[in-house]
Write a protein that holds these residues in place. Sequence first.
Motif, PDB file in Angstrom:
ATOM      1  N   VAL A  61       0.833  -1.210   0.000  1.00 39.24           N
ATOM      2  CA  VAL A  61       0.000   0.000   0.000  1.00 39.24           C
ATOM      3  C   VAL A  61       0.865   1.256   0.000  1.00 39.24           C
ATOM      4  N   PHE A  62       2.152   1.111   0.313  1.00 38.41           N
ATOM      5  CA  PHE A  62       3.068   2.254   0.337  1.00 38.41           C
ATOM      6  C   PHE A  62       3.916   2.342  -0.930  1.00 38.41           C
ATOM      7  N   ARG A  63       3.540   1.631  -1.967  1.00 37.14           N
ATOM      8  CA  ARG A  63       4.287   1.714  -3.232  1.00 37.14           C
ATOM      9  C   ARG A  63       4.236   3.131  -3.789  1.00 37.14           C
ATOM     10  N   PRO A  64       5.367   3.634  -4.264  1.00 37.16           N
ATOM     11  CA  PRO A  64       5.371   5.003  -4.803  1.00 37.16           C
ATOM     12  C   PRO A  64       4.590   5.148  -6.109  1.00 37.16           C
ATOM     13  N   ASP A  65       4.265   4.038  -6.784  1.00 36.56           N
ATOM     14  CA  ASP A  65       3.534   4.117  -8.051  1.00 36.56           C
ATOM     15  C   ASP A  65       2.025   4.054  -7.865  1.00 36.56           C
ATOM     16  N   THR A  66       1.546   4.337  -6.655  1.00 38.48           N
ATOM     17  CA  THR A  66       0.112   4.257  -6.390  1.00 38.48           C
ATOM     18  C   THR A  66      -0.693   5.182  -7.305  1.00 38.48           C
TER      19      THR A  66
ATOM     20  N   ASP B 196       8.568   4.690   2.665  1.00 40.90           N
ATOM     21  CA  ASP B 196       9.721   4.032   3.272  1.00 40.90           C
ATOM     22  C   ASP B 196       9.466   2.582   3.692  1.00 40.90           C
ATOM     23  N   PRO B 197       8.314   2.226   4.274  1.00 43.65           N
ATOM     24  CA  PRO B 197       8.121   0.819   4.653  1.00 43.65           C
ATOM     25  C   PRO B 197       8.231  -0.127   3.457  1.00 43.65           C
ATOM     26  N   TYR B 198       7.663   0.257   2.343  1.00 43.63           N
ATOM     27  CA  TYR B 198       7.733  -0.559   1.130  1.00 43.63           C
ATOM     28  C   TYR B 198       9.163  -0.624   0.591  1.00 43.63           C
ATOM     29  N   GLU B 199       9.797   0.512   0.484  1.00 46.76           N
ATOM     30  CA  GLU B 199      11.127   0.561  -0.115  1.00 46.76           C
ATOM     31  C   GLU B 199      12.159  -0.161   0.748  1.00 46.76           C
ATOM     32  N   ASP B 200      12.001  -0.086   2.080  1.00 47.24           N
ATOM     33  CA  ASP B 200      12.915  -0.781   2.982  1.00 47.24           C
ATOM     34  C   ASP B 200      12.796  -2.293   2.810  1.00 47.24           C
ATOM     35  N   PHE B 201      11.572  -2.794   2.770  1.00 46.43           N
ATOM     36  CA  PHE B 201      11.392  -4.238   2.650  1.00 46.43           C
ATOM     37  C   PHE B 201      11.785  -4.723   1.262  1.00 46.43           C
ATOM     38  N   LEU B 202      11.494  -3.938   0.243  1.00 47.71           N
ATOM     39  CA  LEU B 202      11.877  -4.301  -1.118  1.00 47.71           C
ATOM     40  C   LEU B 202      13.390  -4.449  -1.239  1.00 47.71           C
ATOM     41  N   ALA B 203      14.140  -3.601  -0.546  1.00 45.37           N
ATOM     42  CA  ALA B 203      15.604  -3.648  -0.612  1.00 45.37           C
ATOM     43  C   ALA B 203      16.177  -4.865   0.096  1.00 45.37           C
ATOM     44  N   ASN B 204      15.416  -5.448   1.042  1.00 44.01           N
ATOM     45  CA  ASN B 204      15.913  -6.595   1.798  1.00 44.01           C
ATOM     46  C   ASN B 204      14.726  -7.426   2.268  1.00 44.01           C
ATOM     47  N   VAL B 205      14.185  -8.237   1.360  1.00 49.91           N
ATOM     48  CA  VAL B 205      13.016  -9.047   1.683  1.00 49.91           C
ATOM     49  C   VAL B 205      13.433 -10.172   2.625  1.00 49.91           C
TER      50      VAL B 205
END
Length: 210
Positions: free
Chosen positions: A68-73, A133-142
Amino acid sequence: MSGWNIVVVFGAKGRYSLNQVRHIAAEVERGIATPCKKWMYTNQEETFGWSKIPLARGWRDNFAKLEVFRPDTPIEGGVLYLDLACVIGRPIELPPWEETLTKGRLMTWRDPWRSDVPHATGVMAWVAGTVTDPYEDFLANVRYEEPGIRQWGDDYIINRTMKGRLDFIDTFLKVRSYKAHKITSREEADVITFHGKPRPWDVGWSLVNN
Protein backbone atom coordinates in the motif's frame (compact mmCIF):
# COMPACT_ATOMS: atom_id res chain seq x y z
CA MET A 1 -10.23 17.91 -5.37
CA SER A 2 -9.34 14.38 -4.26
CA GLY A 3 -11.17 13.02 -1.26
CA TRP A 4 -10.83 10.04 1.05
CA ASN A 5 -9.88 6.58 -0.19
CA ILE A 6 -10.56 3.32 1.66
CA VAL A 7 -7.85 0.71 1.04
CA VAL A 8 -7.73 -3.02 1.85
CA VAL A 9 -5.35 -5.82 0.86
CA PHE A 10 -6.39 -9.33 -0.13
CA GLY A 11 -3.08 -11.01 -0.68
CA ALA A 12 -2.34 -13.54 2.06
CA LYS A 13 -2.63 -16.92 0.37
CA GLY A 14 -5.25 -19.05 2.08
CA ARG A 15 -5.68 -16.86 5.16
CA TYR A 16 -8.98 -15.31 4.11
CA SER A 17 -11.87 -16.48 1.97
CA LEU A 18 -13.75 -14.36 -0.55
CA ASN A 19 -16.65 -14.18 1.90
CA GLN A 20 -14.33 -12.68 4.49
CA VAL A 21 -13.24 -10.06 1.98
CA ARG A 22 -16.93 -9.45 1.30
CA HIS A 23 -17.19 -8.83 5.07
CA ILE A 24 -15.00 -5.70 5.02
CA ALA A 25 -16.70 -4.44 1.84
CA ALA A 26 -20.06 -4.72 3.61
CA GLU A 27 -18.70 -3.02 6.73
CA VAL A 28 -17.43 -0.04 4.75
CA GLU A 29 -20.69 0.23 2.81
CA ARG A 30 -22.74 0.19 6.01
CA GLY A 31 -20.54 2.13 8.36
CA ILE A 32 -18.66 4.90 6.54
CA ALA A 33 -21.02 7.74 5.67
CA THR A 34 -18.41 9.95 3.97
CA PRO A 35 -18.22 9.44 0.18
CA CYS A 36 -14.96 7.58 -0.52
CA LYS A 37 -13.21 5.84 -3.35
CA LYS A 38 -12.59 2.17 -2.55
CA TRP A 39 -9.43 0.31 -3.56
CA MET A 40 -8.35 -3.29 -3.16
CA TYR A 41 -4.75 -4.43 -3.57
CA THR A 42 -5.16 -8.00 -4.83
CA ASN A 43 -4.50 -10.45 -7.61
CA GLN A 44 -7.94 -12.02 -7.24
CA GLU A 45 -10.58 -11.39 -9.89
CA GLU A 46 -13.43 -10.56 -7.50
CA THR A 47 -13.20 -7.12 -5.88
CA PHE A 48 -16.89 -6.54 -5.01
CA GLY A 49 -16.97 -3.37 -7.11
CA TRP A 50 -13.83 -1.86 -5.58
CA SER A 51 -11.10 -0.54 -7.88
CA LYS A 52 -8.31 -3.09 -8.23
CA ILE A 53 -4.59 -2.45 -7.80
CA PRO A 54 -2.64 -5.62 -8.66
CA LEU A 55 -0.15 -6.83 -6.09
CA ALA A 56 3.28 -6.69 -7.67
CA ARG A 57 5.57 -8.59 -5.31
CA GLY A 58 3.95 -11.79 -4.14
CA TRP A 59 5.04 -11.11 -0.57
CA ARG A 60 3.55 -13.60 1.83
CA ASP A 61 1.32 -13.21 4.87
CA ASN A 62 0.93 -9.68 6.28
CA PHE A 63 3.99 -8.47 4.41
CA ALA A 64 1.73 -7.97 1.38
CA LYS A 65 0.27 -5.02 3.29
CA LEU A 66 3.49 -3.08 2.66
CA GLU A 67 2.50 -2.69 -0.99
CA VAL A 68 0.00 0.00 0.00
CA PHE A 69 3.07 2.25 0.34
CA ARG A 70 4.29 1.71 -3.23
CA PRO A 71 5.37 5.00 -4.80
CA ASP A 72 3.53 4.12 -8.05
CA THR A 73 0.11 4.26 -6.39
CA PRO A 74 -2.73 5.59 -8.57
CA ILE A 75 -4.49 6.86 -5.43
CA GLU A 76 -4.73 10.59 -4.71
CA GLY A 77 -5.82 12.30 -1.50
CA GLY A 78 -6.34 10.85 1.95
CA VAL A 79 -5.99 7.12 2.58
CA LEU A 80 -7.70 5.10 5.32
CA TYR A 81 -6.37 1.53 5.41
CA LEU A 82 -8.35 -1.24 7.14
CA ASP A 83 -7.39 -4.85 7.86
CA LEU A 84 -9.90 -7.37 6.52
CA ALA A 85 -10.97 -8.42 10.05
CA CYS A 86 -12.01 -4.92 11.14
CA VAL A 87 -15.56 -4.00 12.07
CA ILE A 88 -17.01 -0.51 11.68
CA GLY A 89 -18.70 0.44 14.94
CA ARG A 90 -20.52 3.75 15.09
CA PRO A 91 -21.29 5.32 11.68
CA ILE A 92 -18.21 7.28 10.64
CA GLU A 93 -18.15 10.78 9.16
CA LEU A 94 -14.54 11.37 8.17
CA PRO A 95 -13.21 14.92 8.57
CA PRO A 96 -11.63 16.69 5.58
CA TRP A 97 -8.40 14.82 4.95
CA GLU A 98 -6.50 18.03 4.12
CA GLU A 99 -7.14 19.24 7.69
CA THR A 100 -6.43 15.86 9.28
CA LEU A 101 -3.38 14.33 7.58
CA THR A 102 0.17 15.62 7.12
CA LYS A 103 2.20 14.72 4.06
CA GLY A 104 4.99 12.31 4.90
CA ARG A 105 3.50 11.27 8.26
CA LEU A 106 1.59 8.09 9.05
CA MET A 107 -1.27 7.75 11.52
CA THR A 108 -1.83 4.40 13.26
CA TRP A 109 -3.75 3.16 16.28
CA ARG A 110 -2.13 2.51 19.64
CA ASP A 111 -1.21 -1.14 20.23
CA PRO A 112 -2.79 -2.15 23.57
CA TRP A 113 -0.21 -4.88 24.25
CA ARG A 114 3.21 -4.06 22.81
CA SER A 115 5.31 -1.14 23.97
CA ASP A 116 8.22 -2.11 21.70
CA VAL A 117 6.08 -1.46 18.62
CA PRO A 118 3.39 0.90 19.96
CA HIS A 119 1.97 1.79 16.56
CA ALA A 120 -0.36 -1.00 15.42
CA THR A 121 -1.06 -1.15 11.71
CA GLY A 122 -4.51 -2.72 11.36
CA VAL A 123 -5.92 0.80 10.85
CA MET A 124 -3.76 3.51 9.25
CA ALA A 125 -4.16 6.88 7.54
CA TRP A 126 -1.82 8.99 5.39
CA VAL A 127 -1.64 11.20 2.31
CA ALA A 128 -1.36 8.99 -0.76
CA GLY A 129 2.09 8.86 -2.33
CA THR A 130 3.89 10.61 0.54
CA VAL A 131 4.71 7.56 2.71
CA THR A 132 6.90 5.03 0.90
CA ASP A 133 9.72 4.03 3.27
CA PRO A 134 8.12 0.82 4.65
CA TYR A 135 7.73 -0.56 1.13
CA GLU A 136 11.13 0.56 -0.11
CA ASP A 137 12.91 -0.78 2.98
CA PHE A 138 11.39 -4.24 2.65
CA LEU A 139 11.88 -4.30 -1.12
CA ALA A 140 15.60 -3.65 -0.61
CA ASN A 141 15.91 -6.60 1.80
CA VAL A 142 13.02 -9.05 1.68
CA ARG A 143 13.14 -11.27 4.78
CA TYR A 144 10.34 -13.07 6.54
CA GLU A 145 12.33 -13.58 9.71
CA GLU A 146 14.70 -11.26 11.58
CA PRO A 147 17.29 -12.51 14.08
CA GLY A 148 16.35 -11.64 17.66
CA ILE A 149 12.78 -10.56 16.85
CA ARG A 150 10.24 -13.30 17.58
CA GLN A 151 7.24 -11.51 16.06
CA TRP A 152 8.94 -9.94 13.06
CA GLY A 153 6.37 -8.54 10.67
CA ASP A 154 4.87 -5.51 8.98
CA ASP A 155 4.34 -3.76 12.36
CA TYR A 156 8.07 -3.82 13.13
CA ILE A 157 8.99 -2.60 9.65
CA ILE A 158 6.53 0.30 9.77
CA ASN A 159 7.46 1.32 13.33
CA ARG A 160 11.17 1.30 12.47
CA THR A 161 11.17 2.93 9.05
CA MET A 162 8.67 5.63 10.05
CA LYS A 163 10.22 6.42 13.44
CA GLY A 164 9.70 10.11 14.25
CA ARG A 165 6.96 10.39 11.61
CA LEU A 166 4.19 8.45 13.34
CA ASP A 167 1.06 9.86 14.96
CA PHE A 168 -1.88 8.21 16.67
CA ILE A 169 -5.13 8.14 14.75
CA ASP A 170 -7.27 8.75 17.84
CA THR A 171 -7.26 12.48 17.10
CA PHE A 172 -10.11 11.73 14.67
CA LEU A 173 -10.95 8.02 14.88
CA LYS A 174 -11.56 5.89 17.97
CA VAL A 175 -10.06 2.45 17.32
CA ARG A 176 -10.34 -0.35 19.87
CA SER A 177 -9.35 -4.01 20.10
CA TYR A 178 -12.24 -6.46 20.51
CA LYS A 179 -10.05 -8.71 22.67
CA ALA A 180 -7.80 -6.29 24.58
CA HIS A 181 -10.49 -3.72 25.36
CA LYS A 182 -13.19 -6.35 25.97
CA ILE A 183 -15.60 -4.74 23.53
CA THR A 184 -19.19 -5.92 23.83
CA SER A 185 -20.98 -3.51 21.45
CA ARG A 186 -20.26 -1.86 18.12
CA GLU A 187 -21.22 1.46 19.70
CA GLU A 188 -18.04 1.48 21.83
CA ALA A 189 -15.72 2.54 19.00
CA ASP A 190 -15.51 3.82 15.45
CA VAL A 191 -13.43 0.84 14.32
CA ILE A 192 -12.99 -2.44 16.18
CA THR A 193 -10.01 -4.60 15.33
CA PHE A 194 -9.75 -8.36 15.75
CA HIS A 195 -6.38 -10.08 16.36
CA GLY A 196 -5.99 -13.78 15.77
CA LYS A 197 -8.99 -15.59 17.21
CA PRO A 198 -11.82 -14.83 17.37
CA ARG A 199 -12.58 -13.10 14.09
CA PRO A 200 -15.75 -11.05 13.53
CA TRP A 201 -17.46 -13.98 11.78
CA ASP A 202 -16.65 -16.25 14.74
CA VAL A 203 -18.69 -14.10 17.15
CA GLY A 204 -21.60 -13.19 14.90
CA TRP A 205 -20.34 -9.68 14.10
CA SER A 206 -20.08 -10.15 10.34
CA LEU A 207 -22.77 -8.83 8.01
CA VAL A 208 -22.22 -11.75 5.62
CA ASN A 209 -22.32 -15.52 6.10
CA ASN A 210 -18.88 -17.13 6.36
